[in-house]
Structures are given as C-alpha cells and as structure tokens.
Design a protein around this motif. Sequence first.
Motif, PDB file in Angstrom:
ATOM      1  N   GLY A 128      12.335  -5.956  14.572  1.00 50.01           N
ATOM      2  CA  GLY A 128      11.494  -7.128  14.382  1.00 50.01           C
ATOM      3  C   GLY A 128      11.194  -7.443  12.927  1.00 50.01           C
ATOM      4  N   VAL A 129      11.717  -6.627  12.001  1.00 46.88           N
ATOM      5  CA  VAL A 129      11.476  -6.849  10.577  1.00 46.88           C
ATOM      6  C   VAL A 129      12.711  -7.484   9.947  1.00 46.88           C
ATOM      7  CG1 VAL A 129      10.981  -5.754   8.350  1.00 46.88           C
ATOM      8  CG2 VAL A 129       9.857  -4.915  10.432  1.00 46.88           C
ATOM      9  N   ALA A 130      12.549  -8.661   9.389  1.00 48.77           N
ATOM     10  CA  ALA A 130      13.679  -9.375   8.768  1.00 48.77           C
ATOM     11  C   ALA A 130      14.099  -8.668   7.483  1.00 48.77           C
ATOM     12  CB  ALA A 130      13.276 -10.810   8.467  1.00 48.77           C
ATOM     13  N   LYS A 131      15.411  -8.601   7.252  1.00 45.92           N
ATOM     14  CA  LYS A 131      15.915  -7.921   6.052  1.00 45.92           C
ATOM     15  C   LYS A 131      15.478  -8.627   4.781  1.00 45.92           C
ATOM     16  CE  LYS A 131      19.840  -5.604   8.169  1.00 45.92           C
ATOM     17  NZ  LYS A 131      21.315  -5.435   8.206  1.00 45.92           N
ATOM     18  N   ASN A 132      15.411  -9.947   4.826  1.00 46.39           N
ATOM     19  CA  ASN A 132      14.953 -10.710   3.665  1.00 46.39           C
ATOM     20  C   ASN A 132      13.601 -11.346   4.002  1.00 46.39           C
ATOM     21  OD1 ASN A 132      15.051 -11.834   1.086  1.00 46.39           O
ATOM     22  ND2 ASN A 132      16.031 -13.700   1.827  1.00 46.39           N
ATOM     23  N   SER A 133      12.667 -10.477   4.406  1.00 43.06           N
ATOM     24  CA  SER A 133      11.355 -10.945   4.867  1.00 43.06           C
ATOM     25  C   SER A 133      10.625 -11.738   3.789  1.00 43.06           C
ATOM     26  CB  SER A 133      10.507  -9.739   5.264  1.00 43.06           C
ATOM     27  OG  SER A 133       9.173 -10.126   5.478  1.00 43.06           O
ATOM     28  N   MET A 134       9.867 -12.727   4.243  1.00 40.34           N
ATOM     29  CA  MET A 134       9.052 -13.511   3.312  1.00 40.34           C
ATOM     30  C   MET A 134       7.946 -12.663   2.695  1.00 40.34           C
ATOM     31  SD  MET A 134       8.953 -17.302   5.021  1.00 40.34           S
ATOM     32  CE  MET A 134       8.684 -18.127   3.460  1.00 40.34           C
ATOM     33  N   HIS A 135       7.641 -11.527   3.321  1.00 39.23           N
ATOM     34  CA  HIS A 135       6.669 -10.589   2.734  1.00 39.23           C
ATOM     35  C   HIS A 135       7.153 -10.091   1.371  1.00 39.23           C
ATOM     36  CE1 HIS A 135       3.812  -9.974   6.097  1.00 39.23           C
ATOM     37  NE2 HIS A 135       4.857 -10.169   6.890  1.00 39.23           N
ATOM     38  N   THR A 136       8.460  -9.951   1.202  1.00 37.42           N
ATOM     39  CA  THR A 136       9.001  -9.430  -0.061  1.00 37.42           C
ATOM     40  C   THR A 136       8.941 -10.461  -1.184  1.00 37.42           C
ATOM     41  OG1 THR A 136      11.287 -10.084   0.453  1.00 37.42           O
ATOM     42  CG2 THR A 136      10.591  -7.888   1.176  1.00 37.42           C
ATOM     43  N   HIS A 189       0.821  -1.227   0.000  1.00 39.76           N
ATOM     44  CA  HIS A 189       0.000   0.000   0.000  1.00 39.76           C
ATOM     45  C   HIS A 189       0.850   1.270   0.000  1.00 39.76           C
ATOM     46  CE1 HIS A 189       0.774  -0.424   4.356  1.00 39.76           C
ATOM     47  NE2 HIS A 189       0.624   0.883   4.393  1.00 39.76           N
ATOM     48  N   ARG A 190       2.111   1.150   0.349  1.00 39.98           N
ATOM     49  CA  ARG A 190       2.987   2.326   0.379  1.00 39.98           C
ATOM     50  C   ARG A 190       3.479   2.715  -1.015  1.00 39.98           C
ATOM     51  NH1 ARG A 190       3.995  -0.781   4.822  1.00 39.98           N
ATOM     52  NH2 ARG A 190       3.928   0.260   6.861  1.00 39.98           N
ATOM     53  N   THR A 191       3.790   1.717  -1.836  1.00 39.23           N
ATOM     54  CA  THR A 191       4.348   1.987  -3.168  1.00 39.23           C
ATOM     55  C   THR A 191       3.375   1.667  -4.299  1.00 39.23           C
ATOM     56  OG1 THR A 191       5.267  -0.237  -3.421  1.00 39.23           O
ATOM     57  CG2 THR A 191       6.658   1.403  -2.304  1.00 39.23           C
ATOM     58  N   GLY A 192       2.367   0.859  -3.992  1.00 37.53           N
ATOM     59  CA  GLY A 192       1.436   0.419  -5.036  1.00 37.53           C
ATOM     60  C   GLY A 192       1.942  -0.783  -5.814  1.00 37.53           C
ATOM     61  N   PRO A 238      10.821  -4.557  -1.727  1.00 38.01           N
ATOM     62  CA  PRO A 238      12.121  -4.498  -1.034  1.00 38.01           C
ATOM     63  C   PRO A 238      12.394  -3.124  -0.430  1.00 38.01           C
ATOM     64  CG  PRO A 238      12.342  -5.714  -3.082  1.00 38.01           C
ATOM     65  CD  PRO A 238      10.945  -5.138  -3.073  1.00 38.01           C
ATOM     66  N   ALA A 239      11.979  -2.060  -1.125  1.00 32.29           N
ATOM     67  CA  ALA A 239      12.212  -0.694  -0.617  1.00 32.29           C
ATOM     68  C   ALA A 239      11.427  -0.460   0.674  1.00 32.29           C
ATOM     69  CB  ALA A 239      11.803   0.331  -1.675  1.00 32.29           C
ATOM     70  N   THR A 240      10.162  -0.855   0.678  1.00 33.15           N
ATOM     71  CA  THR A 240       9.324  -0.717   1.885  1.00 33.15           C
ATOM     72  C   THR A 240       9.888  -1.544   3.022  1.00 33.15           C
ATOM     73  OG1 THR A 240       7.293  -0.238   0.677  1.00 33.15           O
ATOM     74  CG2 THR A 240       7.045  -1.215   2.858  1.00 33.15           C
ATOM     75  N   ASN A 241      10.286  -2.764   2.718  1.00 35.63           N
ATOM     76  CA  ASN A 241      10.807  -3.646   3.766  1.00 35.63           C
ATOM     77  C   ASN A 241      12.087  -3.089   4.371  1.00 35.63           C
ATOM     78  OD1 ASN A 241      10.164  -6.426   4.929  1.00 35.63           O
ATOM     79  ND2 ASN A 241      12.376  -6.564   4.549  1.00 35.63           N
ATOM     80  N   ALA A 242      12.938  -2.508   3.529  1.00 28.48           N
ATOM     81  CA  ALA A 242      14.203  -1.916   4.012  1.00 28.48           C
ATOM     82  C   ALA A 242      13.915  -0.772   4.975  1.00 28.48           C
ATOM     83  CB  ALA A 242      15.034  -1.437   2.834  1.00 28.48           C
ATOM     84  N   LYS A 243      12.935   0.073   4.644  1.00 29.11           N
ATOM     85  CA  LYS A 243      12.574   1.189   5.532  1.00 29.11           C
ATOM     86  C   LYS A 243      12.051   0.681   6.858  1.00 29.11           C
ATOM     87  CE  LYS A 243      11.494   4.687   2.050  1.00 29.11           C
ATOM     88  NZ  LYS A 243      10.419   5.460   1.385  1.00 29.11           N
TER      89      LYS A 243
END
Length: 199
Positions: free
Chosen positions: A141-149, A91-94, A129-134
């Motif tokens: 608590g946010v993994a750098k290589n999160s499964m969300h990405t 939702h942040r980047t679309g 990846p950009a959102t996850n990095a931020k």
Amino acid sequence: MIRNLLNQTHVSETEPEPSRRRFLKAGLGACTLLTLPMAATSVHAAIKRPFEKKLSFLNLHTGERTRATFWANGRYIPEGMRAINHVLRDHRTGDRFAIDPDLFDILHQLQYRLRTNQEFHVVSAYRSPATNAKLAEQSGGVAKNSMHTHGKAIDIRLPGRKLSDLRAAALSLQMGGVGYYPSSNFIHLDTGRVRFWGG
C-alpha cells in the motif's frame, strides 16, 4: 377660469417636491455620517488584528507538539513553517523537509470546515526516500514515489471526531487527494490532483 384652476392645481402638486428632495438628501447625508465612524473602526480593527492562519500538531511517534502561525499579513511565516516542518520530519531518520505550503492550506480549510482548532494527530508526514523504500518493501500500500517523500502528503486523525466525518469534510473541500484507512484509523491528504480512494 378653468385654465387658471388647472395652473393652480399644477403648482400645488409640484411645490412639495423640492422640500421632499431636501428632506431625502438630508436623511442620506446623516446616514453617511453615521456609517463613517463604523467604517473607520472596522479598518482600524483590521490593521490591529490581522488575519492569521494557525495549525496545531501532535506527532504520535515522537510526542512532540506545536501550535504555529504559518500565514499572516498576506504571506507565509518562515518561523511558523520551520516549527511545523520540525514536528512533521521523518521520525525514523530525523530528516527534515520543507512541507508544501499548499498542504497547510488544505489542513487549515479542513479545520475551518470542521469548526475546530484541535491539534491534528500525525501518523506520517515527511518520509525520506530511504524510509519510504523500507515501508514499500513491507507493504504493497506504500507507493514507491510517494508524495510523502516530496513533503506533499500527511496521514492524520482528529481526536473526538469520527474518521468517516473527517474524510467527508476532506472530500467536500475538493482539494488534492484523500485516502481513507479505517483499519489504521487515519486519512491521507495530499496536494496532488483531486481524487479519493479507500473504504
């Protein structure tokens, strides 16, 4: 004379047997005929109403909703998958991403286990990846290589259900990872190996 009596007794004992067999055969035949229409009806019903898997979502950030059939007639439905992928986008980047169908299967099993077809409230699904990095910079608590990405994870809650019950049901499935975040009121589900954390 005794031999004649024995022979007569033997005959009288064996005479009813053929008629008993005929009776049993007739009964079995009748039962078979009675079940044929039922079998035909159930086959017809299966053809008429194929098994479908549906999911409903509310994206808490965009307010968008969808209820889509993602699987039917033994295959995944591209239109349904696209509708869900749209609502579960970053939702942040679309940015959109093809969500792992295994994640939908986990959610469908969870829905079945809870005996509900309520919509899942989505806190987070796909993250670019950009959102996850931020987010990783802001929280440990946010993994750098999160499964969300990779489109393999989702954070959800279910209105009217205790978060602890939602977690217990997810754990009972033994399908993928289950994270418990009571302070933020969501559980995390992913398609990785079976494991759990939090709480």
